[in-house]
Scaffold this motif. Structure first.
Motif, PDB file in Angstrom:
ATOM      1  N   SER A  26      29.131   9.663   2.866  1.00 56.16           N
ATOM      2  CA  SER A  26      27.671   9.633   2.883  1.00 56.16           C
ATOM      3  C   SER A  26      27.206   8.515   3.797  1.00 56.16           C
ATOM      4  N   ALA A  28      24.399   7.023   3.855  1.00 55.24           N
ATOM      5  CA  ALA A  28      23.713   5.945   3.124  1.00 55.24           C
ATOM      6  C   ALA A  28      24.747   4.996   2.522  1.00 55.24           C
ATOM      7  N   ARG A  29      25.794   5.582   1.925  1.00 55.01           N
ATOM      8  CA  ARG A  29      26.825   4.719   1.324  1.00 55.01           C
ATOM      9  C   ARG A  29      27.539   3.901   2.380  1.00 55.01           C
ATOM     10  N   PHE A  32      25.336   0.961   3.493  1.00 56.85           N
ATOM     11  CA  PHE A  32      25.146  -0.137   2.551  1.00 56.85           C
ATOM     12  C   PHE A  32      26.467  -0.773   2.127  1.00 56.85           C
ATOM     13  N   LEU A  35      26.640  -3.290   4.755  1.00 52.82           N
ATOM     14  CA  LEU A  35      25.777  -4.412   4.376  1.00 52.82           C
ATOM     15  C   LEU A  35      26.474  -5.279   3.322  1.00 52.82           C
ATOM     16  N   THR A  62      20.365  -7.778   6.049  1.00 52.70           N
ATOM     17  CA  THR A  62      19.679  -6.856   5.145  1.00 52.70           C
ATOM     18  C   THR A  62      18.591  -6.100   5.883  1.00 52.70           C
ATOM     19  N   ALA A  66      18.870  -2.062   6.741  1.00 48.57           N
ATOM     20  CA  ALA A  66      17.866  -1.171   6.156  1.00 48.57           C
ATOM     21  C   ALA A  66      17.232  -0.317   7.256  1.00 48.57           C
ATOM     22  N   ALA A  69      19.817   2.169   8.602  1.00 49.78           N
ATOM     23  CA  ALA A  69      20.001   3.327   7.728  1.00 49.78           C
ATOM     24  C   ALA A  69      19.025   4.430   8.109  1.00 49.78           C
TER      25      ALA A  69
ATOM     26  N   LEU B  70      24.154   4.370  -5.832  1.00 49.13           N
ATOM     27  CA  LEU B  70      23.169   3.706  -4.978  1.00 49.13           C
ATOM     28  C   LEU B  70      21.863   3.479  -5.733  1.00 49.13           C
ATOM     29  N   TRP B 118      14.543   0.956  -0.886  1.00 49.41           N
ATOM     30  CA  TRP B 118      14.934   2.170  -0.169  1.00 49.41           C
ATOM     31  C   TRP B 118      16.046   2.902  -0.918  1.00 49.41           C
ATOM     32  N   TRP B 122      16.109   6.639  -2.200  1.00 45.57           N
ATOM     33  CA  TRP B 122      17.117   7.547  -1.669  1.00 45.57           C
ATOM     34  C   TRP B 122      17.967   8.154  -2.784  1.00 45.57           C
ATOM     35  N   LEU B 137       9.738   0.598   3.770  1.00 38.63           N
ATOM     36  CA  LEU B 137      10.280   0.019   5.015  1.00 38.63           C
ATOM     37  C   LEU B 137       9.200  -0.063   6.081  1.00 38.63           C
TER      38      LEU B 137
END
Lengths: 191, 309
Positions: A26, A28-29, A32, A35, A62, A66, A69, B70, B118, B122, B137
């Motif tokens: 993913s 998103a995963r 982060f 991060l 951060t 963000a 992403a 998440l 976020w 999400w 954001l």
């Protein structure tokens, strides 16, 4: 003693979450986890009493991740990991390159003869850091920094057409039509 | 100011910050009650506690193929970020840790919400909550830079990033009096960080609650608590930064700190009466008005510091 333990725990976590970036499917995963890796590195800096650099790393990374992403997800076909996806292309080559770089950097860090600390720990490490980077050019650097920033803001301002609904939005001029005499629109603004 | 803080401060911080957050939630409830014609009874003040109990016993709703990890990180992270942000905030003369870079630390912890809000939006795998996350954001891009520059003004005047030194530097005049614009921009920034009042489009009704749309039960409670905690952390940090910390006559320093924190928090909560600001308009105001204003403010502070020698 606890500093040594914290250092190693954070180091392992940083590397582990760095590896995990390429194990998840993913976007998103992945973003982060990257991060998280940076935040563990920031933790290392705090353990080493580099307070300013540590806090700054948290701050910069951060905000950056963000925003990143948003773009990564925008350009990815499968951002949420709902379908099978590989984070790695050209697996063998990538593995060779990354292992080689890791070994080289680690070797450099271990082999380089680091100087012993001569002076005692400074009372204000941030001040010393600023002195070390900028020396007597501090004023010039500050002025240039603000100048660059103002230029960026101004350039963005000049380059941006206002949004559709902005209060100061300049209404797009209607195309001059052959029947211009028929209708005459006055849309809101006066610019 | 450099003496190490006693261990009990670690326990006091969540209690004080939680108390302030509860005060903010109660005040919000009372303002709602008054606005709808009811009287501000004790029951109205206690409403947040009842609402919390209701949320605790309610079952958590989950969405289809939610990214639970998440989402949980986002929800719980906001509480953690608010508590960590308050680590350098002194109550009276005592902070949990008067870090050498306290101001930068607060900035770094507050900016964690970029990721956390976020992630909450999400994680739910729901359009409205995702829209809320993106709205946060978009808004953050507008308020964050002015907020950062507003945060630089007090350290510039005090010649230190240490919060304790900043309080010391205000013994004669509070910074709020001679750098009012930085104070104002700071407060606007905090309203943005907690996406509160006019800056609450990330959780607004027009997107069915935005980031909060899919939150229920304990999730919702923790998220909303985190938001109030962040608002409280911002209000509390304004006190050592601009309002002279615990300085004041007669009363003990910690009480002065607490009173000032509550006063700032009350003003922030009261801002809910203003209507929502759209992200693109906030962007115009942020970059065309707030940013130049706060840069000029920092310039003035810099000149004053130079002249003072």
């Amino acid at each position: 003693m606890w500093e040594v333990i914290a250092f190693w725990v954070l180091a392992v976590l940083a590397v582990a979450s760095g590896i995990a970036v390429f194990r998840v499917d993913s976007m998103a995963r992945a973003t982060f986890l990257l991060l998280a890796s940076f935040l563990f590195v920031a933790g290392e800096m705090l353990v080493l009493e580099l307070h300013y650099l540590g806090a700054l790393t948290v701050l910069m990374m951060t905000a950056e991740m963000a925003i990143m992403a948003v773009f990564m997800i925008m350009f990815m076909m499968n951002p949420a990991g709902l379908e099978p996806m590989e984070m790695v292309h050209n697996k063998r080559g990538a593995l060779v390159i990354s292992v080689a770089v890791f070994v080289a950097l680690t070797a450099a860090a271990l082999v380089v003869p680091w100087p012993e600390r001569a002076a005692p720990h400074p009372s204000d490490a941030t001040h010393q850091l600023g002195e070390a980077i900028m020396r007597d050019k501090m004023l010039v650097m500050m002025v240039v920094g603000v100048g660059l920033f103002a230029t960026m803001v101004a350039a963005t301002l000049l380059a941006t057409a206002r949004g559709r609904y902005g209060e100061h939005a300049a209404p797009s001029r209607p195309e001059p039509s052959p029947h211009a005499h028929a209708h005459h629109h006055h849309a809101g603004g006066d610019r | 100011m450099a003496e190490p803080a006693p261990m009990w401060t670690v326990l006091v911080l969540p209690i004080v910050l939680g108390g302030l957050a509860l005060f903010a939630a109660s005040l919000n409830g009372v303002l709602t009650a008054v606005a709808s014609g009811r009287r501000a009874t004790l029951a109205e003040w206690a409403e947040p506690l009842r609402a919390s109990a209701r949320l605790l016993v309610r079952q958590r709703r989950t969405t289809f193929r939610a990214d639970v990890v998440l989402r949980r990180v986002g929800i719980a992270g906001i509480v953690v970020a608010a508590l960590l942000a308050s680590v350098p905030t002194p109550l009276g003369g005592v902070a949990v840790a008067d870090l050498p870079v306290g101001v930068v630390w607060f900035n770094a912890m507050e900016i964690l919400l970029w990721a956390l809000v976020w992630l909450t939006g999400w994680g739910g795998n729901s359009a409205f909550s995702l829209v809320g996350g993106y709205r946060f954001l978009a808004q953050a891009l507008a308020y964050e830079l002015p907020l950062m520059f507003a945060l630089t003004a007090p350290p510039l005047a005090a010649d230190s990033l240490r919060v304790g030194a900043i309080v010391q530097a205000q013994q004669d005049v509070w910074f709020a009096l001679w750098m009012p614009l930085a104070f104002l921009v700071y407060l606007i920034g905090i309203v943005g960080v907690a996406f509160w009042g006019p800056l609450s489009p990330p959780a607004a009704a027009d997107v069915a609650g935005g980031v909060t749309a899919e939150l229920s039960g304990a999730d919702r409670l923790v998220f909303l608590a985190g938001r109030y905690l962040m608002l409280a952390a911002g209000a509390a940090f304004a006190v050592p930064l601009f309002l002279g910390g615990g300085q004041g006559p007669l009363l003990p320093a910690w009480l002065w700190s607490l009173l000032k924190m509550a006063a700032v928090l009350a003003v922030l909560v009261w801002l809910r009466r203003f209507s929502l600001v759209r992200a693109e308009r906030l962007m115009s105001w942020g970059w065309l008005v707030l940013l130049p204003v706060v840069l000029l403010q920092v310039l003035v502070v810099g000149v004053v510091v130079l002249l003072r020698g």
